[in-house]
Design a protein around this motif. Structure first.
Motif, PDB file in Angstrom:
ATOM      1  N   MET A   1      27.650  34.933  58.331  1.00 27.56           N
ATOM      2  CA  MET A   1      27.094  33.866  59.172  1.00 27.56           C
ATOM      3  C   MET A   1      26.532  32.759  58.274  1.00 27.56           C
ATOM      4  N   ASN A   2      27.068  31.552  58.407  1.00 26.55           N
ATOM      5  CA  ASN A   2      26.620  30.419  57.582  1.00 26.55           C
ATOM      6  C   ASN A   2      25.869  29.416  58.454  1.00 26.55           C
ATOM      7  N   ILE A   3      24.682  29.032  57.983  1.00 26.77           N
ATOM      8  CA  ILE A   3      23.780  28.241  58.837  1.00 26.77           C
ATOM      9  C   ILE A   3      23.254  27.026  58.097  1.00 26.77           C
ATOM     10  N   LEU A   4      23.263  25.874  58.774  1.00 29.89           N
ATOM     11  CA  LEU A   4      22.568  24.689  58.264  1.00 29.89           C
ATOM     12  C   LEU A   4      21.282  24.523  59.062  1.00 29.89           C
ATOM     13  N   VAL A   5      20.173  24.270  58.372  1.00 28.88           N
ATOM     14  CA  VAL A   5      18.910  24.017  59.084  1.00 28.88           C
ATOM     15  C   VAL A   5      18.461  22.590  58.793  1.00 28.88           C
ATOM     16  N   PHE A   6      18.292  21.817  59.859  1.00 33.00           N
ATOM     17  CA  PHE A   6      17.795  20.453  59.724  1.00 33.00           C
ATOM     18  C   PHE A   6      16.418  20.338  60.355  1.00 33.00           C
ATOM     19  N   GLY A   7      15.634  19.443  59.822  1.00 31.47           N
ATOM     20  CA  GLY A   7      14.316  19.136  60.403  1.00 31.47           C
ATOM     21  C   GLY A   7      13.602  18.244  59.418  1.00 31.47           C
ATOM     22  N   PRO A   8      12.745  17.328  59.905  1.00 32.84           N
ATOM     23  CA  PRO A   8      12.032  16.454  58.966  1.00 32.84           C
ATOM     24  C   PRO A   8      11.043  17.246  58.124  1.00 32.84           C
ATOM     25  N   ASN A   9      10.619  16.692  57.006  1.00 35.19           N
ATOM     26  CA  ASN A   9       9.564  17.336  56.215  1.00 35.19           C
ATOM     27  C   ASN A   9       8.361  17.514  57.129  1.00 35.19           C
ATOM     28  N   GLY A  10       7.849  18.736  57.184  1.00 35.77           N
ATOM     29  CA  GLY A  10       6.701  18.997  58.051  1.00 35.77           C
ATOM     30  C   GLY A  10       7.097  19.669  59.351  1.00 35.77           C
ATOM     31  N   SER A  11       8.400  19.877  59.581  1.00 33.61           N
ATOM     32  CA  SER A  11       8.839  20.466  60.858  1.00 33.61           C
ATOM     33  C   SER A  11       8.805  21.983  60.831  1.00 33.61           C
ATOM     34  N   GLY A  12       8.595  22.565  59.661  1.00 32.48           N
ATOM     35  CA  GLY A  12       8.583  24.024  59.572  1.00 32.48           C
ATOM     36  C   GLY A  12       9.968  24.595  59.332  1.00 32.48           C
ATOM     37  N   LYS A  13      10.897  23.795  58.878  1.00 33.34           N
ATOM     38  CA  LYS A  13      12.259  24.333  58.683  1.00 33.34           C
ATOM     39  C   LYS A  13      12.293  25.377  57.579  1.00 33.34           C
ATOM     40  N   ARG A 117       8.067  11.727  64.480  1.00 30.95           N
ATOM     41  CA  ARG A 117       7.688  11.368  63.118  1.00 30.95           C
ATOM     42  C   ARG A 117       6.172  11.448  62.880  1.00 30.95           C
ATOM     43  N   ASP A 118       5.366  11.017  63.860  1.00 28.93           N
ATOM     44  CA  ASP A 118       3.908  11.020  63.644  1.00 28.93           C
ATOM     45  C   ASP A 118       3.383  12.457  63.516  1.00 28.93           C
ATOM     46  N   VAL A 119       3.962  13.367  64.287  1.00 27.28           N
ATOM     47  CA  VAL A 119       3.519  14.769  64.217  1.00 27.28           C
ATOM     48  C   VAL A 119       3.922  15.369  62.862  1.00 27.28           C
ATOM     49  N   ALA A 120       5.133  15.052  62.436  1.00 24.06           N
ATOM     50  CA  ALA A 120       5.625  15.579  61.152  1.00 24.06           C
ATOM     51  C   ALA A 120       4.696  15.147  60.021  1.00 24.06           C
ATOM     52  N   LYS A 121       4.276  13.897  60.059  1.00 25.64           N
ATOM     53  CA  LYS A 121       3.437  13.385  58.969  1.00 25.64           C
ATOM     54  C   LYS A 121       2.093  14.118  58.923  1.00 25.64           C
ATOM     55  N   LEU A 122       1.512  14.318  60.102  1.00 26.86           N
ATOM     56  CA  LEU A 122       0.219  15.009  60.160  1.00 26.86           C
ATOM     57  C   LEU A 122       0.290  16.407  59.554  1.00 26.86           C
ATOM     58  N   ARG A 123       1.453  17.021  59.730  1.00 28.28           N
ATOM     59  CA  ARG A 123       1.590  18.415  59.273  1.00 28.28           C
ATOM     60  C   ARG A 123       1.735  18.565  57.757  1.00 28.28           C
ATOM     61  N   LYS A 177       8.494   7.580  52.672  1.00 27.35           N
ATOM     62  CA  LYS A 177       9.865   7.401  52.159  1.00 27.35           C
ATOM     63  C   LYS A 177      10.748   8.553  52.614  1.00 27.35           C
ATOM     64  N   ARG A 178      10.209   9.785  52.497  1.00 30.28           N
ATOM     65  CA  ARG A 178      11.014  10.949  52.889  1.00 30.28           C
ATOM     66  C   ARG A 178      11.361  10.882  54.378  1.00 30.28           C
ATOM     67  N   HIS A 179      10.403  10.421  55.182  1.00 29.44           N
ATOM     68  CA  HIS A 179      10.698  10.322  56.618  1.00 29.44           C
ATOM     69  C   HIS A 179      11.651   9.172  56.925  1.00 29.44           C
ATOM     70  N   ASN A 180      11.559   8.082  56.158  1.00 30.87           N
ATOM     71  CA  ASN A 180      12.541   6.996  56.351  1.00 30.87           C
ATOM     72  C   ASN A 180      13.945   7.534  56.146  1.00 30.87           C
ATOM     73  N   ILE A 181      14.086   8.381  55.125  1.00 30.97           N
ATOM     74  CA  ILE A 181      15.412   8.951  54.835  1.00 30.97           C
ATOM     75  C   ILE A 181      15.822   9.886  55.973  1.00 30.97           C
ATOM     76  N   TYR A 182      14.905  10.743  56.418  1.00 32.74           N
ATOM     77  CA  TYR A 182      15.277  11.727  57.445  1.00 32.74           C
ATOM     78  C   TYR A 182      15.675  11.053  58.761  1.00 32.74           C
ATOM     79  N   TYR A 183      14.856  10.128  59.233  1.00 30.75           N
ATOM     80  CA  TYR A 183      15.082   9.579  60.577  1.00 30.75           C
ATOM     81  C   TYR A 183      16.143   8.463  60.598  1.00 30.75           C
ATOM     82  N   ASP A 184      16.742   8.154  59.460  1.00 30.13           N
ATOM     83  CA  ASP A 184      17.789   7.124  59.388  1.00 30.13           C
ATOM     84  C   ASP A 184      19.103   7.696  59.949  1.00 30.13           C
TER      85      ASP A 184
END
Ligand code: AMP
Length: 225
Positions: A1-13, A117-123, A177-184
């Motif tokens: 089983m091969n899995i990709l996990v996506f989520g912004p920094n702070g999402s708990g991925k 994005r605002d929640v991710a940053k707080l975390r 910067k990291r979130h700019n990259i993620y949410y682009d």
């Protein structure tokens, strides 16, 4: 089983990747963690990657892409893998899709942890890294994974190990910067997420990252077979 996990920094991925790793006993490949190990060990790769990571920029593709593609060819990946933190751009996504095809590897699941994005940053600023094991989640703002106090110091809740913060987690500009990259969604990570979500083949699991760690994990596990 091969899995990709996506989520912004702070999402708990990373936390969710570790839970899946434990349950299915497959390697959890985190691009950011591989870089941090190399930085800690003072390797050539680590020296080259550090300046980019500290600024919150992407490490150049010529270093990152071969590092991940070679890792996927290692023996422990034969029975499956969880890839976390890669791809982070459309270029990386297309390169990965082509490499998987060339190697005859299937992609079975695309997990997306959705978080505003605002929640991710707080975390981000509250998370702590255990020096013994990168897969021991600790966060000062979440009761379920709060570090414990020992002799007046906060230590890892899992193993009692020393805790560190990541330099790029305490720097506001680097976080943005990291979130700019993620949410682009034109050339960044969201573009890659959308690309993999529309491929025929992998099953897409989209979960609300605002829920507790257990609830997010349950939502993922019920879709994984
Ligand atoms: P992470 O632990 O996933 O937050 O990654 C930490 C840092 O490592 C990122 O901010 C980037 O500088 C670098 N990094 C991780 N994954 C990648 C990737 N796929 N491409 C380029 N740089 C990456």
């Amino acid at each position: 089983m091969n899995i990709l996990v996506f989520g912004p920094n702070g999402s708990g991925k990373g936390t969710q990747g570790a839970i899946i790793q434990k349950k299915y006993n497959m390697p959890h490949i985190e691009s950011g963690a591989i870089f941090r190990v190399n930085i800690g060990g003072g390797t050539e790769l680590g020296k080259k990657a550090k300046e980019y990571i500290d600024r919150g920029d992407l490490v150049p593709d010529e270093l990152t892409i071969p590092m991940i593609l070679n890792r996927l060819k290692e023996a422990d990946c034969k029975q499956g893998w969880i890839l976390d933190g890669f791809p982070r751009s459309m270029v990386q996504g297309e390169t990965l899709a082509k490499a998987l095809k060339d190697e005859g590897m299937n992609l079975d699941y695309v997990i997306e942890i959705v978080l505003p994005r605002d929640v991710a940053k707080l975390r981000i600023t509250g998370r702590r890294l255990c020096v013994n094991d990168n897969n021991h989640p600790n966060h000062v703002a979440f009761d379920a994974i709060k570090p414990v106090e020992k002799e007046g110091k906060l230590v890892c809740r899992v193993c009692g190990g020393e805790l560190k913060t990541r330099a790029d987690d305490q720097d506001d500009t680097a976080i943005d910067k990291r979130h700019n990259i993620y949410y682009d969604d034109k050339t960044g990570t969201m573009a890659a997420v959308n690309f993999f979500k529309t491929l025929t083949g992998p099953k897409v699991i989209s979960v609300d990252g605002r829920s507790s760690i257990d609830a997010v994990s349950a939502a993922i596990m019920k879709e994984l077979v």
